[in-house]
Design a protein around this motif. Structure first.
Motif, short mmCIF file in Angstrom:
data_model
loop_
_atom_site.label_atom_id
_atom_site.label_comp_id
_atom_site.label_asym_id
_atom_site.label_seq_id
_atom_site.Cartn_x
_atom_site.Cartn_y
_atom_site.Cartn_z
N MET A 1 0.84 -1.20 0.00
CA MET A 1 0.00 0.00 0.00
C MET A 1 0.88 1.25 0.00
O MET A 1 0.59 2.22 -0.72
N LEU A 2 1.95 1.24 0.78
CA LEU A 2 2.87 2.38 0.81
C LEU A 2 3.59 2.55 -0.52
O LEU A 2 3.83 3.68 -0.95
N MET A 3 3.92 1.45 -1.15
CA MET A 3 4.59 1.53 -2.45
C MET A 3 3.68 2.16 -3.49
O MET A 3 4.13 2.93 -4.33
N GLU A 4 2.39 1.83 -3.43
CA GLU A 4 1.42 2.39 -4.37
C GLU A 4 1.17 3.87 -4.10
O GLU A 4 0.90 4.63 -5.01
N ASN A 5 1.21 4.26 -2.81
CA ASN A 5 0.91 5.63 -2.44
C ASN A 5 1.81 6.05 -1.27
O ASN A 5 1.38 6.02 -0.12
N PRO A 6 3.05 6.47 -1.57
CA PRO A 6 3.99 6.80 -0.49
C PRO A 6 3.57 8.03 0.33
O PRO A 6 4.06 8.22 1.44
N ASN A 7 2.66 8.83 -0.17
CA ASN A 7 2.22 10.03 0.55
C ASN A 7 0.88 9.83 1.24
O ASN A 7 0.17 10.79 1.52
N ILE A 8 0.55 8.58 1.54
CA ILE A 8 -0.73 8.26 2.18
C ILE A 8 -0.86 9.01 3.51
O ILE A 8 0.13 9.22 4.20
N SER A 9 -2.07 9.44 3.82
CA SER A 9 -2.28 10.22 5.04
C SER A 9 -3.45 9.66 5.84
O SER A 9 -4.26 8.90 5.32
N VAL A 10 -3.54 10.08 7.09
CA VAL A 10 -4.65 9.67 7.94
C VAL A 10 -5.96 10.16 7.31
O VAL A 10 -6.96 9.43 7.29
N HIS A 11 -5.95 11.35 6.77
CA HIS A 11 -7.16 11.92 6.15
C HIS A 11 -7.65 11.03 5.00
O HIS A 11 -8.83 10.71 4.93
N SER A 12 -6.74 10.61 4.11
CA SER A 12 -7.16 9.77 2.99
C SER A 12 -7.67 8.41 3.47
O SER A 12 -8.63 7.87 2.91
N LEU A 13 -7.07 7.86 4.51
CA LEU A 13 -7.54 6.60 5.06
C LEU A 13 -8.92 6.76 5.70
O LEU A 13 -9.79 5.91 5.57
N SER A 14 -9.13 7.87 6.39
CA SER A 14 -10.43 8.13 7.03
C SER A 14 -11.51 8.24 5.98
O SER A 14 -12.62 7.75 6.17
N GLN A 15 -11.21 8.88 4.86
CA GLN A 15 -12.20 9.03 3.79
C GLN A 15 -12.56 7.68 3.19
O GLN A 15 -13.72 7.41 2.91
N LYS A 16 -11.58 6.80 3.02
CA LYS A 16 -11.85 5.45 2.50
C LYS A 16 -12.71 4.66 3.45
O LYS A 16 -13.60 3.93 3.06
N ALA A 17 -12.43 4.78 4.75
CA ALA A 17 -13.20 4.05 5.77
C ALA A 17 -14.64 4.53 5.80
O ALA A 17 -15.57 3.73 5.94
N VAL A 18 -14.86 5.83 5.64
CA VAL A 18 -16.21 6.39 5.67
C VAL A 18 -16.98 5.95 4.44
O VAL A 18 -18.18 5.62 4.53
N SER A 19 -16.32 5.90 3.28
CA SER A 19 -17.03 5.58 2.05
C SER A 19 -17.24 4.09 1.86
O SER A 19 -18.00 3.66 1.02
N ALA A 20 -16.55 3.26 2.63
CA ALA A 20 -16.67 1.80 2.49
C ALA A 20 -17.94 1.27 3.13
O ALA A 20 -18.63 1.85 3.86
#
Length: 72
Positions: A53-72
């Protein structure tokens, strides 16, 4: 950029691990923080999958993860 206070023991672990992984101490700490963050949001994934996951998106953030969790 802020200052992070950690124990002497954890700093020593960072120092040793950073040498093994050929990273700076700060880069090693950031890597561990990101892996921990990904693990909390994706408890069913293993280390190899989290690194992918880090290799695909090295700039991943808590905000982007929170948005994915909310939309799932």
């Amino acid at each position: 950029m802020g200052i992070l206070k950690i124990s002497e023991e954890l700093h020593e672990e960072l120092r040793l691990s950073s040498k093994v992984m050929s990273r700076s101490i700060n880069a090693q700490a950031e890597h561990w923080i990101k892996i921990g963050m990904l693990a909390e949001f994706n408890p069913s994934l293993g280390y190899t999958e989290l690194v992918a996951m880090l290799m695909e998106n090295p700039n991943i953030s808590v905000h982007s993860l929170s948005q994915k969790a909310v939309s799932a």
